[in-house]
Design a protein around this motif. Structure first.
Motif, mmCIF file in Angstrom:
data_model
loop_
_atom_site.group_PDB
_atom_site.id
_atom_site.type_symbol
_atom_site.label_atom_id
_atom_site.label_comp_id
_atom_site.label_asym_id
_atom_site.label_seq_id
_atom_site.Cartn_x
_atom_site.Cartn_y
_atom_site.Cartn_z
ATOM 1 N N PHE A 174 0.857 -1.185 0.000
ATOM 2 C CA PHE A 174 0.000 0.000 0.000
ATOM 3 C C PHE A 174 0.892 1.234 0.000
ATOM 4 N N THR A 175 0.625 2.154 -0.929
ATOM 5 C CA THR A 175 1.420 3.384 -0.989
ATOM 6 C C THR A 175 0.569 4.582 -0.573
ATOM 7 N N PRO A 176 1.210 5.684 -0.101
ATOM 8 C CA PRO A 176 2.647 5.886 0.105
ATOM 9 C C PRO A 176 3.203 4.865 1.081
ATOM 10 N N MET A 177 4.550 4.745 1.109
ATOM 11 C CA MET A 177 5.118 3.609 1.809
ATOM 12 C C MET A 177 6.466 3.950 2.436
ATOM 13 N N LEU A 212 7.913 -4.294 -7.401
ATOM 14 C CA LEU A 212 7.000 -3.688 -6.425
ATOM 15 C C LEU A 212 5.715 -3.268 -7.149
ATOM 16 N N VAL A 213 4.587 -3.701 -6.637
ATOM 17 C CA VAL A 213 3.312 -3.286 -7.235
ATOM 18 C C VAL A 213 2.559 -2.431 -6.216
ATOM 19 N N PRO A 214 2.393 -1.133 -6.510
ATOM 20 C CA PRO A 214 1.738 -0.245 -5.539
ATOM 21 C C PRO A 214 0.228 -0.317 -5.595
ATOM 22 N N ILE A 215 -0.396 -0.232 -4.437
ATOM 23 C CA ILE A 215 -1.856 -0.068 -4.358
ATOM 24 C C ILE A 215 -2.066 1.198 -3.535
ATOM 25 N N ARG A 216 -2.616 2.215 -4.191
ATOM 26 C CA ARG A 216 -2.700 3.514 -3.521
ATOM 27 C C ARG A 216 -3.812 3.550 -2.483
ATOM 28 N N LEU A 217 -3.470 3.986 -1.272
ATOM 29 C CA LEU A 217 -4.499 4.183 -0.246
ATOM 30 C C LEU A 217 -5.263 5.470 -0.545
ATOM 31 N N GLY A 218 -6.495 5.549 -0.082
ATOM 32 C CA GLY A 218 -7.265 6.790 -0.226
ATOM 33 C C GLY A 218 -6.631 7.922 0.581
ATOM 34 N N ASN A 219 -7.224 9.130 0.495
ATOM 35 C CA ASN A 219 -6.609 10.266 1.183
ATOM 36 C C ASN A 219 -7.030 10.340 2.656
ATOM 37 N N LEU A 245 -3.782 -8.505 -6.626
ATOM 38 C CA LEU A 245 -3.584 -9.848 -6.039
ATOM 39 C C LEU A 245 -3.864 -10.948 -7.059
ATOM 40 N N LYS A 246 -4.749 -10.636 -7.991
ATOM 41 C CA LYS A 246 -5.157 -11.588 -9.023
ATOM 42 C C LYS A 246 -4.015 -11.930 -9.986
ATOM 43 N N GLN A 247 -3.117 -10.967 -10.189
ATOM 44 C CA GLN A 247 -2.024 -11.205 -11.151
ATOM 45 C C GLN A 247 -1.176 -12.367 -10.657
ATOM 46 N N LYS A 248 -0.876 -13.299 -11.573
ATOM 47 C CA LYS A 248 -0.266 -14.536 -11.073
ATOM 48 C C LYS A 248 1.154 -14.336 -10.532
ATOM 49 N N GLN A 249 1.823 -13.266 -10.970
ATOM 50 C CA GLN A 249 3.180 -13.051 -10.431
ATOM 51 C C GLN A 249 3.181 -12.388 -9.040
ATOM 52 N N THR A 250 2.002 -11.957 -8.542
ATOM 53 C CA THR A 250 1.933 -11.366 -7.195
ATOM 54 C C THR A 250 1.943 -12.495 -6.168
ATOM 55 N N LYS A 251 3.027 -12.613 -5.420
ATOM 56 C CA LYS A 251 3.177 -13.728 -4.477
ATOM 57 C C LYS A 251 3.064 -13.261 -3.023
ATOM 58 N N ILE A 252 3.310 -11.956 -2.809
ATOM 59 C CA ILE A 252 3.349 -11.451 -1.423
ATOM 60 C C ILE A 252 2.633 -10.112 -1.331
ATOM 61 N N LEU A 253 1.867 -9.945 -0.247
ATOM 62 C CA LEU A 253 1.385 -8.608 0.120
ATOM 63 C C LEU A 253 2.177 -8.189 1.352
ATOM 64 N N LEU A 254 2.894 -7.089 1.224
ATOM 65 C CA LEU A 254 3.670 -6.566 2.359
ATOM 66 C C LEU A 254 2.846 -5.455 3.002
ATOM 67 N N LEU A 255 2.287 -5.807 4.157
ATOM 68 C CA LEU A 255 1.374 -4.907 4.859
ATOM 69 C C LEU A 255 2.149 -4.192 5.970
ATOM 70 N N THR A 256 1.797 -2.949 6.263
ATOM 71 C CA THR A 256 2.360 -2.283 7.444
ATOM 72 C C THR A 256 1.178 -1.890 8.311
ATOM 73 N N ASN A 257 1.116 -2.430 9.515
ATOM 74 C CA ASN A 257 -0.047 -2.212 10.378
ATOM 75 C C ASN A 257 0.410 -1.927 11.805
ATOM 76 N N PRO A 258 0.254 -0.685 12.287
ATOM 77 C CA PRO A 258 -0.231 0.514 11.616
ATOM 78 C C PRO A 258 0.688 0.908 10.462
ATOM 79 N N ASN A 275 2.894 2.943 7.891
ATOM 80 C CA ASN A 275 3.849 4.046 7.816
ATOM 81 C C ASN A 275 3.906 4.459 6.355
ATOM 82 N N PRO A 276 3.685 5.718 5.987
ATOM 83 C CA PRO A 276 3.642 6.901 6.831
ATOM 84 C C PRO A 276 2.251 7.411 7.218
ATOM 85 N N THR A 277 1.149 6.823 6.810
ATOM 86 C CA THR A 277 -0.136 7.482 7.048
ATOM 87 C C THR A 277 -0.619 7.352 8.490
ATOM 88 N N GLY A 278 -0.174 6.313 9.203
ATOM 89 C CA GLY A 278 -0.678 6.070 10.553
ATOM 90 C C GLY A 278 -1.965 5.255 10.558
#
Ligand SMILES: Cc1ncc(COP(=O)(O)O)c(C=O)c1O
Length: 279
Positions: free
Chosen positions: A118-121, A136-143, A159-172, A174-177
């Protein structure tokens, strides 16, 4: 003892990356360096006391992390702060969160595969993905006005794309909080399960949450095909003591990580002070 958050502590002359190397990092010395996430607050006195006691002992030899006190320190924290049960058997030491992220990128994908984020990142993720030869495949978060909402259609399309193997999540996040709610984590997990995508959840900022939100670890919705990486370093301002931990409920993946830690990289002897500070 309570910490006085208004006390100004001069960190110059301590080899502080933040304060001692401004010109070196930014090309000029007359700016305030707000780019590193350590703080200028003193660490809790309990931590300082534990370290002082250990320093009195004059031998600083190789030191083990794999014992009850270390693993219970993580379980107790999740239980006390979040009312969440974590098994001791899932806990491993890791020298840093980024080390854990890098290792699991290599374990769970091949060069040329994609890692979704999820970007920004957080900036270090760019390097860790690129230098492991993944895309790196970005998925933009809303504002901010939309609470940094997830665009579910974009997420599914990635996620559907077959080469996407990992979702790297940051929880909470960073940088949006942004703190992902349990419902959001459930939906993310369901989509990842549908498209067989592994989730790396970087929860290093788990304790830095505004009152109206509640941190929920990913283990509450998923214990398979995931790893949760975190550390006491942000919460207690101790990144210079070195150390982090991970939560890995899958026995095989736990064992695979131990091989990386001990055999491949010989990094399993812990920093004495880092380990004690966490405990
Ligand atoms: C989201 C996130 N992950 C990881 C790190 C770094 O963690 P470590 O020093 O344990 O690699 C940071 C530090 O700012 C961070 O913000």
């Amino acid at each position: 003892m309570a910490i006085n958050f208004d006390e100004i502590i001069d960190r110059h002359g301590t080899y502080s990356t933040q304060w001692d190397y401004i010109e070196d990092r930014f090309g000029r010395a007359d700016i305030l360096p707000f780019s590193i996430s350590d703080t200028d607050f003193s660490v809790p006195t309990g931590v300082q006391d534990a370290i002082k006691r250990r320093i009195e002992h004059p031998i600083y030899g190789y030191t083990r992390w794999n014992h009850e006190e270390y693993k219970e320190s993580v379980c107790n924290w999740f239980e006390k702060q979040d009312n969440v049960k974590i098994s001791k058997n899932w806990i491993s030491y890791s020298p840093s969160v980024i080390f854990s992220v890098s290792v699991f990128i290599r374990i769970k994908s091949e060069p040329g595969d994609s890692v979704a984020v999820f970007t920004p990142m957080y900036d270090a993720f760019y390097g860790v993905i690129k230098e492991n030869n993944r895309f790196l495949v970005p998925i933009r978060l809303g504002n901010a006005y939309s609470d940094y909402n997830v665009d579910w259609d974009s997420l599914e399309a990635v996620l559907k794309q077959k080469q996407t193997k990992i979702l790297l999540l940051t929880n909470p996040h960073n940088p949006t909080g942004k703190v992902f709610s349990k419902e959001e984590l459930k939906l993310i997990s369901e989509l990842c399960e549908k498209y067989e995508v592994f989730i790396i959840s970087d929860d290093i900022h788990r304790d830095v949450v505004f009152d109206q939100y509640k941190y929920v670890p990913l283990t509450e919705v998923r214990k398979k095909d995931m790893v949760l990486c975190s550390s006491a370093s942000k919460t207690f301002n101790i990144p210079g003591l070195i150390g982090s931990y991970l939560i890995q409920p899958d026995e095989q993946l736990y064992a695979a990580f131990q091989i990386e830690l001990k055999q491949k990289n010989a990094l399993s002897s812990v920093s004495i002070l880092g380990m004690l500070a966490q405990v």
